[in-house]
Design a protein around this motif. Structure first.
Motif, PDB file in Angstrom:
ATOM      1  N   TYR A 191     -69.601 -43.545 -20.615  1.00  0.00           N
ATOM      2  CA  TYR A 191     -69.345 -44.496 -21.696  1.00  0.00           C
ATOM      3  C   TYR A 191     -69.601 -43.784 -23.017  1.00  0.00           C
ATOM      4  O   TYR A 191     -70.741 -43.614 -23.442  1.00  0.00           O
ATOM      5  CB  TYR A 191     -70.232 -45.744 -21.573  1.00  0.00           C
ATOM      6  N   LYS A 192     -68.540 -43.280 -23.604  1.00  0.00           N
ATOM      7  CA  LYS A 192     -68.584 -42.596 -24.894  1.00  0.00           C
ATOM      8  C   LYS A 192     -69.440 -41.333 -24.870  1.00  0.00           C
ATOM      9  O   LYS A 192     -69.998 -40.939 -25.901  1.00  0.00           O
ATOM     10  CB  LYS A 192     -69.079 -43.550 -25.993  1.00  0.00           C
ATOM     11  N   ASP A 209     -66.118 -46.344 -18.114  1.00  0.00           N
ATOM     12  CA  ASP A 209     -66.339 -47.781 -18.219  1.00  0.00           C
ATOM     13  C   ASP A 209     -65.632 -48.362 -19.447  1.00  0.00           C
ATOM     14  O   ASP A 209     -66.263 -48.899 -20.361  1.00  0.00           O
ATOM     15  CB  ASP A 209     -67.839 -48.062 -18.275  1.00  0.00           C
ATOM     16  N   GLY A 210     -64.301 -48.230 -19.464  1.00  0.00           N
ATOM     17  CA  GLY A 210     -63.512 -48.840 -20.528  1.00  0.00           C
ATOM     18  C   GLY A 210     -63.846 -48.366 -21.918  1.00  0.00           C
ATOM     19  O   GLY A 210     -63.767 -49.144 -22.881  1.00  0.00           O
ATOM     20  N   SER A 211     -64.201 -47.087 -22.069  1.00  0.00           N
ATOM     21  CA  SER A 211     -64.638 -46.580 -23.374  1.00  0.00           C
ATOM     22  C   SER A 211     -63.540 -45.870 -24.156  1.00  0.00           C
ATOM     23  O   SER A 211     -63.816 -45.226 -25.164  1.00  0.00           O
ATOM     24  CB  SER A 211     -65.843 -45.654 -23.198  1.00  0.00           C
ATOM     25  N   GLY A 212     -62.289 -45.948 -23.692  1.00  0.00           N
ATOM     26  CA  GLY A 212     -61.195 -45.475 -24.524  1.00  0.00           C
ATOM     27  C   GLY A 212     -60.536 -44.183 -24.092  1.00  0.00           C
ATOM     28  O   GLY A 212     -60.950 -43.515 -23.141  1.00  0.00           O
ATOM     29  N   GLU A 213     -59.485 -43.820 -24.833  1.00  0.00           N
ATOM     30  CA  GLU A 213     -58.646 -42.682 -24.484  1.00  0.00           C
ATOM     31  C   GLU A 213     -59.349 -41.342 -24.641  1.00  0.00           C
ATOM     32  O   GLU A 213     -59.030 -40.394 -23.921  1.00  0.00           O
ATOM     33  CB  GLU A 213     -57.379 -42.703 -25.343  1.00  0.00           C
ATOM     34  N   VAL A 214     -60.284 -41.251 -25.574  1.00  0.00           N
ATOM     35  CA  VAL A 214     -60.987 -39.981 -25.782  1.00  0.00           C
ATOM     36  C   VAL A 214     -61.728 -39.578 -24.517  1.00  0.00           C
ATOM     37  O   VAL A 214     -61.633 -38.434 -24.054  1.00  0.00           O
ATOM     38  CB  VAL A 214     -61.963 -40.082 -26.975  1.00  0.00           C
ATOM     39  N   ASP A 215     -62.469 -40.515 -23.942  1.00  0.00           N
ATOM     40  CA  ASP A 215     -63.185 -40.230 -22.694  1.00  0.00           C
ATOM     41  C   ASP A 215     -62.215 -39.891 -21.570  1.00  0.00           C
ATOM     42  O   ASP A 215     -62.455 -38.981 -20.768  1.00  0.00           O
ATOM     43  CB  ASP A 215     -64.066 -41.415 -22.295  1.00  0.00           C
ATOM     44  N   GLU A 216     -61.124 -40.629 -21.493  1.00  0.00           N
ATOM     45  CA  GLU A 216     -60.136 -40.375 -20.440  1.00  0.00           C
ATOM     46  C   GLU A 216     -59.554 -38.965 -20.550  1.00  0.00           C
ATOM     47  O   GLU A 216     -59.453 -38.241 -19.550  1.00  0.00           O
ATOM     48  CB  GLU A 216     -59.012 -41.408 -20.525  1.00  0.00           C
ATOM     49  N   ILE A 266     -62.088 -42.243 -12.267  1.00  0.00           N
ATOM     50  CA  ILE A 266     -61.623 -43.633 -12.239  1.00  0.00           C
ATOM     51  C   ILE A 266     -61.833 -44.174 -13.644  1.00  0.00           C
ATOM     52  O   ILE A 266     -62.933 -44.077 -14.187  1.00  0.00           O
ATOM     53  CB  ILE A 266     -62.428 -44.494 -11.245  1.00  0.00           C
ATOM     54  N   SER A 267     -60.794 -44.718 -14.225  1.00  0.00           N
ATOM     55  CA  SER A 267     -60.906 -45.334 -15.543  1.00  0.00           C
ATOM     56  C   SER A 267     -60.724 -46.837 -15.403  1.00  0.00           C
ATOM     57  O   SER A 267     -59.687 -47.301 -14.912  1.00  0.00           O
ATOM     58  CB  SER A 267     -59.855 -44.755 -16.498  1.00  0.00           C
ATOM     59  N   LEU A 268     -61.731 -47.603 -15.786  1.00  0.00           N
ATOM     60  CA  LEU A 268     -61.659 -49.056 -15.675  1.00  0.00           C
ATOM     61  C   LEU A 268     -60.884 -49.639 -16.856  1.00  0.00           C
ATOM     62  O   LEU A 268     -60.838 -49.061 -17.947  1.00  0.00           O
ATOM     63  CB  LEU A 268     -63.068 -49.654 -15.621  1.00  0.00           C
ATOM     64  N   SER A 269     -60.281 -50.788 -16.649  1.00  0.00           N
ATOM     65  CA  SER A 269     -59.385 -51.376 -17.645  1.00  0.00           C
ATOM     66  C   SER A 269     -60.104 -51.860 -18.899  1.00  0.00           C
ATOM     67  O   SER A 269     -59.504 -52.022 -19.951  1.00  0.00           O
ATOM     68  CB  SER A 269     -58.617 -52.546 -17.022  1.00  0.00           C
ATOM     69  N   ARG A 270     -61.406 -52.115 -18.777  1.00  0.00           N
ATOM     70  CA  ARG A 270     -62.218 -52.521 -19.932  1.00  0.00           C
ATOM     71  C   ARG A 270     -63.675 -52.189 -19.632  1.00  0.00           C
ATOM     72  O   ARG A 270     -63.987 -51.667 -18.555  1.00  0.00           O
ATOM     73  CB  ARG A 270     -62.062 -54.018 -20.224  1.00  0.00           C
ATOM     74  N   ASN A 271     -64.542 -52.518 -20.569  1.00  0.00           N
ATOM     75  CA  ASN A 271     -65.968 -52.271 -20.367  1.00  0.00           C
ATOM     76  C   ASN A 271     -66.567 -53.374 -19.486  1.00  0.00           C
ATOM     77  O   ASN A 271     -66.730 -54.511 -19.919  1.00  0.00           O
ATOM     78  CB  ASN A 271     -66.684 -52.216 -21.725  1.00  0.00           C
ATOM     79  N   VAL A 325     -59.242 -51.214 -11.925  1.00  0.00           N
ATOM     80  CA  VAL A 325     -59.004 -49.793 -12.175  1.00  0.00           C
ATOM     81  C   VAL A 325     -57.703 -49.630 -12.948  1.00  0.00           C
ATOM     82  O   VAL A 325     -56.641 -50.081 -12.511  1.00  0.00           O
ATOM     83  CB  VAL A 325     -58.947 -49.000 -10.850  1.00  0.00           C
ATOM     84  N   LYS A 326     -57.818 -48.995 -14.099  1.00  0.00           N
ATOM     85  CA  LYS A 326     -56.652 -48.762 -14.947  1.00  0.00           C
ATOM     86  C   LYS A 326     -55.903 -47.499 -14.542  1.00  0.00           C
ATOM     87  O   LYS A 326     -54.667 -47.470 -14.506  1.00  0.00           O
ATOM     88  CB  LYS A 326     -57.120 -48.672 -16.399  1.00  0.00           C
ATOM     89  N   GLU A 327     -56.644 -46.433 -14.235  1.00  0.00           N
ATOM     90  CA  GLU A 327     -56.031 -45.137 -13.978  1.00  0.00           C
ATOM     91  C   GLU A 327     -56.987 -44.286 -13.149  1.00  0.00           C
ATOM     92  O   GLU A 327     -58.201 -44.442 -13.223  1.00  0.00           O
ATOM     93  CB  GLU A 327     -55.733 -44.446 -15.299  1.00  0.00           C
ATOM     94  N   THR A 328     -56.426 -43.401 -12.347  1.00  0.00           N
ATOM     95  CA  THR A 328     -57.250 -42.481 -11.562  1.00  0.00           C
ATOM     96  C   THR A 328     -56.742 -41.047 -11.718  1.00  0.00           C
ATOM     97  O   THR A 328     -55.612 -40.816 -12.147  1.00  0.00           O
ATOM     98  CB  THR A 328     -57.229 -42.850 -10.058  1.00  0.00           C
ATOM     99  N   LYS A 329     -57.583 -40.126 -11.338  1.00  0.00           N
ATOM    100  CA  LYS A 329     -57.228 -38.705 -11.364  1.00  0.00           C
ATOM    101  C   LYS A 329     -57.857 -38.027 -10.155  1.00  0.00           C
ATOM    102  O   LYS A 329     -59.043 -38.165  -9.893  1.00  0.00           O
ATOM    103  CB  LYS A 329     -57.746 -38.058 -12.650  1.00  0.00           C
TER     104      LYS A 329
END
Length: 316
Positions: A18-19, A50-57, A73-78, A310-314
């Motif tokens: 988270y950030k 935990d839904g902390s935005g594109e920078v973290d992703e 794993i990127s969650l859709s929101r916090n 889950v918004k996105e995975t890698k």
């Protein structure tokens, strides 16, 4: 001794983000430099954003593109740290699962102290126990008070200096993944599950870089969430307080009636009466509001929405 049909015991690491993804590169270097026992094979490091935005992703994707073992794993929101960790538990595939934070306040190398105990097969959870905190004095005091309060209100008996780092067996994680409640307080749920556990002293160090996003406000919110989701003790206290106020009011009424009957001369004191009414009204509003929080939790459970999205995975 921990045994399996495979030649190697698979180890998974779960790390919430988270950030603080800027710490991931150094974290991975520390993890990959560890000299693990020959029986252990580190198969994955799973970062849960935990839904902390594109920078973290983007930061985690960059690190993951260099190593197939690094997953995201990127969650859709916090959804909150405890739910983010729960999402990681749902996705990891290892025989042993280690949870640790990316800030390295519990250094990855300390995991080596925990591994022999979980590999012995005698324990399902091996917790790190911080010998000496390296945080500033204010954070240490607030953390101890926070843990004391949670223990009192949730009926738990969790050591005050327990670390975030812990290693768990597959059967423990499988049991955890069967839990269905939407409000999560990890230490309480882990304690409720039972199983054998042990606490092992580890070193604690200052944060590698930057400032934790887990400030006092977030800790207070988490405390409230934890108390409401895991204990009905506040409701019991409310009932006791209501009973005490009712008895006090009844005694006061009897006293006034006796005084009136025996013609005791007394001053009515309208100002004091108004003050008492305002005070008791305020108490009632607070208690009703607090009780409503529990009703809200019931609504949340009845709605039965997914624990996380889950918004996105890698590399999954």
């Amino acid at each position: 001794m921990y045994s399996d049909n495979r030649e190697k015991i698979m180890l998974s690491i779960v790390t919430p983000i988270y950030k603080d993804s800027y710490l991931a590169k150094d974290f991975i270097e520390e993890v990959f430099s560890l000299k693990l026992p020959k029986e252990i094979d580190l198969i994955e490091v799973l970062f849960v954003i935990d839904g902390s935005g594109e920078v973290d992703e983007e930061n985690i994707k960059t690190v993951a593109s260099k190593h197939a073992q690094i997953k995201m794993i990127s969650l859709s929101r916090n959804f909150g740290q405890h739910i983010a960790v729960s999402a990681g538990y749902a996705y990891v595939i290892g025989d042993l699962i280690c949870m640790m934070n990316v800030d390295q306040q519990d250094p990855p190398k300390e995991m080596l102290k925990l591994l022999p105990y979980i590999m012995s097969g005698k324990y399902d959870v091996v917790y790190g126990l911080r010998q000496k905190r390296r945080d500033n004095y204010l954070k240490q005091i607030s953390s101890y008070l926070f843990n004391i309060l949670l223990n009192k209100l949730t009926g738990q008996n969790i050591p005050l200096n327990v670390a975030t780092m812990r290693i768990m067996s597959r059967r423990f994680i499988n049991s955890y993944n069967k839990l269905s409640e939407k409000s999560r307080y990890l230490p309480g749920l882990e304690n409720w599950l039972g199983f054998s556990k042990i606490y092992i002293p580890i070193n604690h160090q200052a944060r590698k870089d930057g400032k934790s996003s887990y400030n006092l406000n977030r800790r207070l919110l988490m405390a409230m969430e934890s108390i409401i989701s895991f204990s009905d003790l506040p409701l019991r206290w409310i009932s006791i307080l209501g009973f005490i106020l009712a008895i006090t009011g009844f005694i006061s009424l009897i006293t006034l009636l006796v005084a009136k009957i025996f013609f005791v001369d007394y001053q009515p004191g309208y100002a004091s009466i108004v003050a008492i009414i305002v005070f008791l009204s305020g108490v009632q509003i607070v208690l009703i509001g607090f009780s409503s929080l529990y009703v809200g939790r019931i609504l949340q459970e009845v709605q039965n929405r997914p624990l996380f999205i889950v918004k996105e995975t890698k590399n999954i």
